[in-house]
Design a protein around this motif. Sequence first.
Motif, short mmCIF file in Angstrom:
data_model
loop_
_atom_site.label_atom_id
_atom_site.label_comp_id
_atom_site.label_asym_id
_atom_site.label_seq_id
_atom_site.Cartn_x
_atom_site.Cartn_y
_atom_site.Cartn_z
N GLU A 116 0.81 -1.09 -0.30
CA GLU A 116 -0.22 0.11 -0.04
C GLU A 116 1.07 0.74 0.09
OE1 GLU A 116 -2.04 1.29 4.15
OE2 GLU A 116 -2.12 -0.92 4.10
N ASN A 117 0.18 2.19 -0.32
CA ASN A 117 1.52 3.87 -0.71
C ASN A 117 1.17 4.55 1.21
OD1 ASN A 117 1.91 6.34 -1.42
ND2 ASN A 117 0.08 6.58 -2.68
N THR A 118 2.60 4.62 1.34
CA THR A 118 2.77 5.03 2.21
C THR A 118 3.10 6.43 2.77
OG1 THR A 118 4.87 4.90 2.25
CG2 THR A 118 4.56 2.31 3.02
N GLN A 119 2.81 7.23 1.58
CA GLN A 119 2.80 8.00 1.49
C GLN A 119 1.99 9.02 0.57
OE1 GLN A 119 6.86 10.13 1.13
NE2 GLN A 119 7.60 8.75 2.53
N PRO A 120 0.47 8.59 0.94
CA PRO A 120 -0.89 9.02 0.09
C PRO A 120 -0.70 10.74 -0.20
CG PRO A 120 -1.71 8.66 2.16
CD PRO A 120 -0.12 7.76 2.28
N ASN A 121 0.05 12.10 0.84
CA ASN A 121 -0.10 13.30 0.81
C ASN A 121 1.25 13.48 0.48
OD1 ASN A 121 -2.77 13.44 2.00
ND2 ASN A 121 -1.53 13.21 3.95
N ASN A 122 2.29 12.85 -0.31
CA ASN A 122 3.27 13.03 -0.83
C ASN A 122 3.15 13.23 -1.87
OD1 ASN A 122 5.65 14.43 -0.87
ND2 ASN A 122 6.84 12.91 0.05
N PRO A 123 3.24 14.35 -3.22
CA PRO A 123 3.33 14.27 -4.19
C PRO A 123 4.69 13.99 -5.18
CG PRO A 123 3.03 16.68 -3.55
CD PRO A 123 2.57 15.51 -2.37
N LEU A 124 5.53 13.65 -3.81
CA LEU A 124 6.30 13.95 -4.59
C LEU A 124 7.26 12.58 -4.84
CD1 LEU A 124 8.26 17.26 -4.03
CD2 LEU A 124 7.81 16.39 -5.94
N HIS A 125 5.94 11.45 -3.71
CA HIS A 125 6.76 10.27 -3.67
C HIS A 125 6.63 9.24 -4.80
CE1 HIS A 125 7.29 6.79 -1.29
NE2 HIS A 125 6.56 5.79 -1.76
N GLY A 126 8.25 8.59 -4.53
CA GLY A 126 8.10 8.18 -6.12
C GLY A 126 8.95 9.12 -7.38
N VAL A 127 8.60 10.00 -6.72
CA VAL A 127 9.90 10.93 -8.30
C VAL A 127 10.94 11.33 -7.97
CG1 VAL A 127 9.37 13.32 -9.47
CG2 VAL A 127 6.94 11.82 -8.12
N LYS A 128 11.89 10.96 -8.94
CA LYS A 128 13.39 11.02 -9.15
C LYS A 128 13.70 12.64 -9.36
CE LYS A 128 14.22 6.34 -10.28
NZ LYS A 128 14.58 5.59 -11.30
N LEU A 129 14.71 12.94 -8.19
CA LEU A 129 14.91 14.47 -8.75
C LEU A 129 15.79 14.51 -10.75
CD1 LEU A 129 15.21 17.00 -7.69
CD2 LEU A 129 17.49 16.49 -7.11
N ALA A 130 15.93 13.03 -11.17
CA ALA A 130 16.78 13.25 -12.57
C ALA A 130 15.48 13.59 -13.24
CB ALA A 130 17.08 12.17 -12.47
N ASP A 131 14.48 13.04 -13.10
CA ASP A 131 12.59 13.03 -13.28
C ASP A 131 12.38 14.14 -13.39
OD1 ASP A 131 13.52 10.28 -14.63
OD2 ASP A 131 11.56 9.51 -12.87
N ILE A 132 12.57 14.80 -12.40
CA ILE A 132 11.84 16.07 -12.71
C ILE A 132 12.20 17.32 -13.13
CG2 ILE A 132 11.75 18.63 -10.32
CD1 ILE A 132 11.26 16.39 -8.06
N LEU A 133 13.70 17.64 -13.54
CA LEU A 133 14.64 17.86 -13.86
C LEU A 133 14.75 17.38 -15.50
CD1 LEU A 133 18.48 18.65 -12.14
CD2 LEU A 133 16.91 20.42 -12.77
N GLU A 134 14.27 16.70 -15.54
CA GLU A 134 13.82 16.28 -16.70
C GLU A 134 13.34 16.92 -17.43
OE1 GLU A 134 15.63 14.29 -19.95
OE2 GLU A 134 17.62 13.92 -18.71
N TYR A 135 11.67 16.27 -16.98
CA TYR A 135 10.32 17.61 -16.92
C TYR A 135 10.75 18.96 -16.77
CZ TYR A 135 6.00 19.14 -16.33
OH TYR A 135 4.57 20.01 -16.56
N LEU A 136 11.81 19.74 -16.27
CA LEU A 136 11.48 21.61 -16.36
C LEU A 136 12.33 21.75 -17.05
CD1 LEU A 136 12.62 21.32 -12.05
CD2 LEU A 136 10.61 21.85 -14.06
N THR A 137 13.06 21.04 -17.89
CA THR A 137 14.49 21.03 -18.68
C THR A 137 13.86 21.18 -20.60
OG1 THR A 137 15.10 19.37 -19.11
CG2 THR A 137 16.09 21.01 -18.02
N GLN A 138 12.44 20.08 -20.08
CA GLN A 138 11.45 19.86 -21.98
C GLN A 138 10.29 21.08 -21.95
OE1 GLN A 138 10.50 15.88 -21.88
NE2 GLN A 138 12.08 15.17 -21.96
N LYS A 139 9.73 21.60 -20.42
CA LYS A 139 9.20 22.66 -20.46
C LYS A 139 9.76 23.76 -20.52
CE LYS A 139 4.32 23.34 -18.35
NZ LYS A 139 4.20 23.35 -17.57
#
Length: 73
Positions: free
Chosen positions: A2-25
Amino acid sequence: MENTQPNNPLHGVKLADILEYLTQKYTWEELANQININCFKNNPSIKSSLRFLRKTPWAREKVEQFYLHSIRQ
């Protein structure tokens, strides 16, 4: 499992994925204007930004908050 951090929108999101998204946008210049940190201003790259953000919690927090703001739009 089960999801142990249901209120954390960054749970499971890697910093590298965040940077990839931001540099594409956004360009590096736009990111530097939005988030005032040198890793986006001086010779920016994903690799150097990851290295800096992993060592600097306050900067990582700013990037994560900007990411959350940009995905809500």
